[in-house]
Design an enzyme around this catalytic site. Sequence first.
Site, mmCIF file in Angstrom:
data_model
loop_
_atom_site.group_PDB
_atom_site.id
_atom_site.type_symbol
_atom_site.label_atom_id
_atom_site.label_comp_id
_atom_site.label_asym_id
_atom_site.label_seq_id
_atom_site.Cartn_x
_atom_site.Cartn_y
_atom_site.Cartn_z
ATOM 1 C CB ILE A 157 -0.968 0.405 1.074
ATOM 2 C CG1 ILE A 157 -1.692 -0.989 0.789
ATOM 3 C CG2 ILE A 157 -1.717 0.794 0.841
ATOM 4 C CD1 ILE A 157 -2.553 -1.019 0.117
ATOM 5 C CG ASP A 202 -1.982 -3.704 18.454
ATOM 6 O OD1 ASP A 202 -2.002 -2.757 19.431
ATOM 7 O OD2 ASP A 202 -1.251 -4.077 18.606
#
Length: 285
Positions: free
Chosen positions: A91, A192
């Site tokens: 990405i 998380d």
Amino acid sequence: MTRQPAVARRAEQLLGAAVVSTSPVAGGDISTATKIRLSDGSLVLMKALSPVRDDFVAAEARGLRWLEESGAVRVPEVLAAEPDCLVLRWIDPGRPNAETAEELGRALAGLHSTPVPSFGAEKDGFIGRLPMPNKAADTWAEFYAVRRLLPYLKAARDRGAIDATGAERVEQVVGKLTSLIPEEPPALLHGDLWNGNVLWDRSGEAWLIDPAAYAGHREVDLAMLALFGLPHLERMMTAYEDTKPLAEGWEDRQGLHQLFPLLVHAAMFGGSYGARAATVAARYL
């Protein structure tokens, strides 16, 4: 262009495509990350683990696929997952803006609306480098106490990262959880969710990475974002609330759900995190 031979060979074994170039990626203290260009021009990210830890990569891959199956949030595509490495679609990073932060708020509301059968997960996972127990529990208060707070409180005490008085405060809060947190159905969580695990692409859209996914109380994800900060957090939260309103008093409960990441950080890093957890716990006594 550079080419790290060992990394390139492993990528070619896993992907069945020739590697043109490799370049190290900064960040992360658990695995070594490498950006890899393949012969077809596509880019991937390899996260290599050394030493190999049983089920560590598999847990991250499971989490990414679970989040992807929700259809609510963007996650990098898992291309290969072996005990020694994880390969993901690359990405290109960019910067967030207020509008895409609002999109993230709506996406998280969708993620937290994903049906899940019970608090926990089918298998245990990891939070950072620490094992994370996920055995199911009937209520959030029970799950949060015995799977989240108490294990990491013990780990922090064993490290000397929280003193006896602070540990006692957290234990007292554990005894009051049923009266402090309203029950909600379990929600699919990233697990998380801090700023470092939100990757903004070139168009400003958010991708979630490095999950510790399980079914829990949705306020945990949001409390962690508030604890460690996020660009345009207020706009994101407004969009979330417009899509999936939170139970009354959620702002006052943020500290309760921040105890978990604070204790994890105390167990991993020491420093002032244990004292911060004790200070937060004292608010609820």
